[in-house]
Write a protein that holds these residues in place. Structure first.
Motif, PDB file in Angstrom:
ATOM      1  N   TYR A 159      27.901   0.719  12.182  1.00  0.00           N
ATOM      2  CA  TYR A 159      29.115  -0.094  12.115  1.00  0.00           C
ATOM      3  C   TYR A 159      30.066   0.227  13.267  1.00  0.00           C
ATOM      4  N   SER A 160      29.502   0.505  14.418  1.00  0.00           N
ATOM      5  CA  SER A 160      30.323   0.843  15.582  1.00  0.00           C
ATOM      6  C   SER A 160      31.174  -0.332  16.052  1.00  0.00           C
ATOM      7  N   PHE A 161      30.833  -1.543  15.623  1.00  0.00           N
ATOM      8  CA  PHE A 161      31.586  -2.729  16.046  1.00  0.00           C
ATOM      9  C   PHE A 161      32.815  -2.972  15.173  1.00  0.00           C
ATOM     10  N   PHE A 162      32.984  -2.212  14.075  1.00  0.00           N
ATOM     11  CA  PHE A 162      34.169  -2.383  13.242  1.00  0.00           C
ATOM     12  C   PHE A 162      35.403  -1.844  13.965  1.00  0.00           C
ATOM     13  N   TYR A 163      36.561  -2.346  13.553  1.00  0.00           N
ATOM     14  CA  TYR A 163      37.788  -2.023  14.282  1.00  0.00           C
ATOM     15  C   TYR A 163      38.395  -0.688  13.850  1.00  0.00           C
ATOM     16  N   GLY A 164      38.736  -0.559  12.579  1.00  0.00           N
ATOM     17  CA  GLY A 164      39.502   0.600  12.126  1.00  0.00           C
ATOM     18  C   GLY A 164      38.661   1.661  11.449  1.00  0.00           C
ATOM     19  N   SER A 165      39.258   2.839  11.290  1.00  0.00           N
ATOM     20  CA  SER A 165      38.564   3.942  10.618  1.00  0.00           C
ATOM     21  C   SER A 165      38.381   3.651   9.136  1.00  0.00           C
ATOM     22  N   ASP A 166      39.392   3.039   8.499  1.00  0.00           N
ATOM     23  CA  ASP A 166      39.285   2.759   7.068  1.00  0.00           C
ATOM     24  C   ASP A 166      38.189   1.742   6.779  1.00  0.00           C
ATOM     25  N   GLN A 167      37.981   0.797   7.701  1.00  0.00           N
ATOM     26  CA  GLN A 167      36.915  -0.186   7.516  1.00  0.00           C
ATOM     27  C   GLN A 167      35.542   0.465   7.635  1.00  0.00           C
ATOM     28  N   ARG A 168      35.418   1.437   8.510  1.00  0.00           N
ATOM     29  CA  ARG A 168      34.142   2.137   8.670  1.00  0.00           C
ATOM     30  C   ARG A 168      33.838   3.008   7.453  1.00  0.00           C
ATOM     31  N   VAL A 169      34.864   3.677   6.936  1.00  0.00           N
ATOM     32  CA  VAL A 169      34.667   4.476   5.721  1.00  0.00           C
ATOM     33  C   VAL A 169      34.250   3.580   4.563  1.00  0.00           C
ATOM     34  N   TRP A 170      34.907   2.437   4.436  1.00  0.00           N
ATOM     35  CA  TRP A 170      34.564   1.479   3.373  1.00  0.00           C
ATOM     36  C   TRP A 170      33.109   1.033   3.480  1.00  0.00           C
ATOM     37  N   ALA A 171      32.652   0.733   4.707  1.00  0.00           N
ATOM     38  CA  ALA A 171      31.272   0.280   4.896  1.00  0.00           C
ATOM     39  C   ALA A 171      30.276   1.364   4.498  1.00  0.00           C
ATOM     40  N   CYS A 172      30.572   2.607   4.852  1.00  0.00           N
ATOM     41  CA  CYS A 172      29.665   3.712   4.513  1.00  0.00           C
ATOM     42  C   CYS A 172      29.614   3.937   3.008  1.00  0.00           C
ATOM     43  N   ILE A 173      30.759   3.836   2.345  1.00  0.00           N
ATOM     44  CA  ILE A 173      30.798   4.015   0.894  1.00  0.00           C
ATOM     45  C   ILE A 173      30.089   2.857   0.201  1.00  0.00           C
ATOM     46  N   ALA A 174      30.239   1.645   0.751  1.00  0.00           N
ATOM     47  CA  ALA A 174      29.557   0.484   0.170  1.00  0.00           C
ATOM     48  C   ALA A 174      28.047   0.658   0.225  1.00  0.00           C
ATOM     49  N   GLU A 175      27.537   1.285   1.280  1.00  0.00           N
ATOM     50  CA  GLU A 175      26.095   1.530   1.373  1.00  0.00           C
ATOM     51  C   GLU A 175      25.618   2.462   0.262  1.00  0.00           C
ATOM     52  N   LEU A 176      26.496   3.330  -0.209  1.00  0.00           N
ATOM     53  CA  LEU A 176      26.149   4.239  -1.302  1.00  0.00           C
ATOM     54  C   LEU A 176      26.263   3.563  -2.666  1.00  0.00           C
ATOM     55  N   GLY A 177      26.723   2.314  -2.676  1.00  0.00           N
ATOM     56  CA  GLY A 177      26.813   1.560  -3.922  1.00  0.00           C
ATOM     57  C   GLY A 177      28.046   1.859  -4.747  1.00  0.00           C
ATOM     58  N   VAL A 178      29.079   2.418  -4.123  1.00  0.00           N
ATOM     59  CA  VAL A 178      30.303   2.756  -4.854  1.00  0.00           C
ATOM     60  C   VAL A 178      31.378   1.725  -4.514  1.00  0.00           C
ATOM     61  N   HIS A 222      39.622  -8.272   7.041  1.00  0.00           N
ATOM     62  CA  HIS A 222      38.787  -7.102   6.774  1.00  0.00           C
ATOM     63  C   HIS A 222      38.044  -7.284   5.446  1.00  0.00           C
ATOM     64  N   SER A 223      38.676  -6.941   4.333  1.00  0.00           N
ATOM     65  CA  SER A 223      38.031  -7.134   3.035  1.00  0.00           C
ATOM     66  C   SER A 223      39.032  -6.858   1.920  1.00  0.00           C
ATOM     67  N   TYR A 224      38.925  -7.631   0.841  1.00  0.00           N
ATOM     68  CA  TYR A 224      39.736  -7.356  -0.338  1.00  0.00           C
ATOM     69  C   TYR A 224      39.192  -6.155  -1.112  1.00  0.00           C
ATOM     70  N   GLY A 225      37.965  -5.758  -0.816  1.00  0.00           N
ATOM     71  CA  GLY A 225      37.361  -4.619  -1.504  1.00  0.00           C
ATOM     72  C   GLY A 225      37.462  -3.330  -0.724  1.00  0.00           C
ATOM     73  N   MET A 226      38.364  -3.290   0.257  1.00  0.00           N
ATOM     74  CA  MET A 226      38.511  -2.120   1.118  1.00  0.00           C
ATOM     75  C   MET A 226      39.847  -1.443   0.862  1.00  0.00           C
ATOM     76  N   ALA A 227      39.848  -0.124   0.825  1.00  0.00           N
ATOM     77  CA  ALA A 227      41.098   0.629   0.728  1.00  0.00           C
ATOM     78  C   ALA A 227      41.677   0.788   2.125  1.00  0.00           C
ATOM     79  N   PHE A 228      42.892   0.308   2.322  1.00  0.00           N
ATOM     80  CA  PHE A 228      43.528   0.384   3.633  1.00  0.00           C
ATOM     81  C   PHE A 228      44.132   1.773   3.839  1.00  0.00           C
ATOM     82  N   GLY A 229      43.867   2.336   5.018  1.00  0.00           N
ATOM     83  CA  GLY A 229      44.271   3.710   5.289  1.00  0.00           C
ATOM     84  C   GLY A 229      45.764   3.919   5.342  1.00  0.00           C
ATOM     85  N   GLY A 230      46.519   2.883   5.681  1.00  0.00           N
ATOM     86  CA  GLY A 230      47.968   3.040   5.750  1.00  0.00           C
ATOM     87  C   GLY A 230      48.587   3.378   4.415  1.00  0.00           C
ATOM     88  N   GLY A 231      47.982   2.901   3.332  1.00  0.00           N
ATOM     89  CA  GLY A 231      48.475   3.221   1.995  1.00  0.00           C
ATOM     90  C   GLY A 231      47.821   4.452   1.410  1.00  0.00           C
TER      91      GLY A 231
END
Length: 287
Positions: free
Chosen positions: A251-270, A219-228
């Protein structure tokens, strides 16, 4: 023998007309250049007068009446958290727990370990209305959503939108939205201590990556995993509300919800602010 040469036409009228036309063609550009020069001088004079007027007005006008461009920190403050300087406490946090009717009966036992009905605010977000559970954790049913290439039939899409639905509730005095799974265990006192270190009026995305190198690489080292679990400040949630649905389509092709949230936040530059207290343990079972 006399020869008759044809008379040569030497009339003066055609030559005079040609000379007059040539003279006019030369005089037109001269008049045009004079006009442009006059306009340029008038423009410079107006600029000079305006500059002198601005200097005189600035010199004799008090500071409070001057036009000042807002700074970046001023525009980042949102109404519900404006001028809130008191220390962050548990009442400033709204929890969003991703769950489903099928798993909530058993997995709510994890949430019951840390949930305090007299202190905690938030909901378990389910995919349909449950029966009588007698569970102390309040619940809500996720709203239906659909768009080009995605819908809330997907658990990943539905759970990714929990932060948006939590924001839309319009709860007062919210500083942080904390997301987690139905088997995530929060130590709320530690959570408050960590979040209190950060300026809640700014856009923050706080969490931790997985303790599995394989999952981080996948997934990514820069992503917050939802399980934690992870935390999103109120100003960041306000921006996510505006872009989330379009982002879920991209990002409909991404697997998990946390990965999709991460992608959306990354687009905002955070970027992710890593706090090791948010940690996800990935278990392998061998039989």
């Amino acid at each position: 023998m006399q020869t008759h040469n044809p008379p040569i036409q030497t009339g003066s009228k055609p030559n005079q007309s040609l000379f007059h036309s040539f003279k006019q063609s030369l005089s037109f550009p001269e008049k045009l250049s004079n006009l442009l020069l006059l306009l340029a001088r008038a423009g410079l004079l107006l600029c000079l007068v305006a500059s002198i007027s601005l200097v005189l007005r600035s010199s004799f006008t008090s500071q409070t009446h001057r036009f000042i461009l807002p700074s970046r920190t001023q525009t980042a403050v949102h109404d519900p958290v404006k001028n809130s300087t008191s220390p962050t406490n548990i009442s400033h946090i709204v929890f969003g727990i991703g769950a489903s009717v099928q798993t909530w009966k058993d997995r709510s036992l994890y949430t019951n370990l840390w949930w305090n009905r007299n202190q905690n605010r938030g909901f378990a977000w389910l995919d349909s209305k449950p029966g009588e559970t007698g569970n102390p954790v309040p619940h809500k049913v996720s709203e239906w959503c659909f768009g080009s290439g995605y819908s809330c039939r997907s658990a990943a899409v539905r759970i990714a939108r929990i932060v948006v639905e939590s924001y839309k509730l319009g709860l007062e005095n919210v500083r942080w939205f904390v997301m987690g799974d139905d088997d995530t265990v929060f130590f709320t006192e530690n959570l408050v201590t960590v979040l209190a270190k950060y300026d809640h009026t700014q856009m923050y995305y706080i969490g931790g990556n997985s303790e599995s190198v394989e999952q981080d690489q996948m997934h990514s080292y820069g992503m917050a995993f939802g399980g934690g679990g992870f935390a999103i400040s109120y100003p960041l949630a306000a921006q996510l509300v505006k872009v989330m649905d379009g982002c879920l389509h991209r990002y409909s092709f991404f697997y998990g919800s946390d990965q999709r949230v991460w992608a959306c936040i990354a687009e905002l530059g955070v970027p992710l602010t890593t706090e090791r207290g948010f940690h996800q343990v990935f278990f392998f079972f061998y039989f």
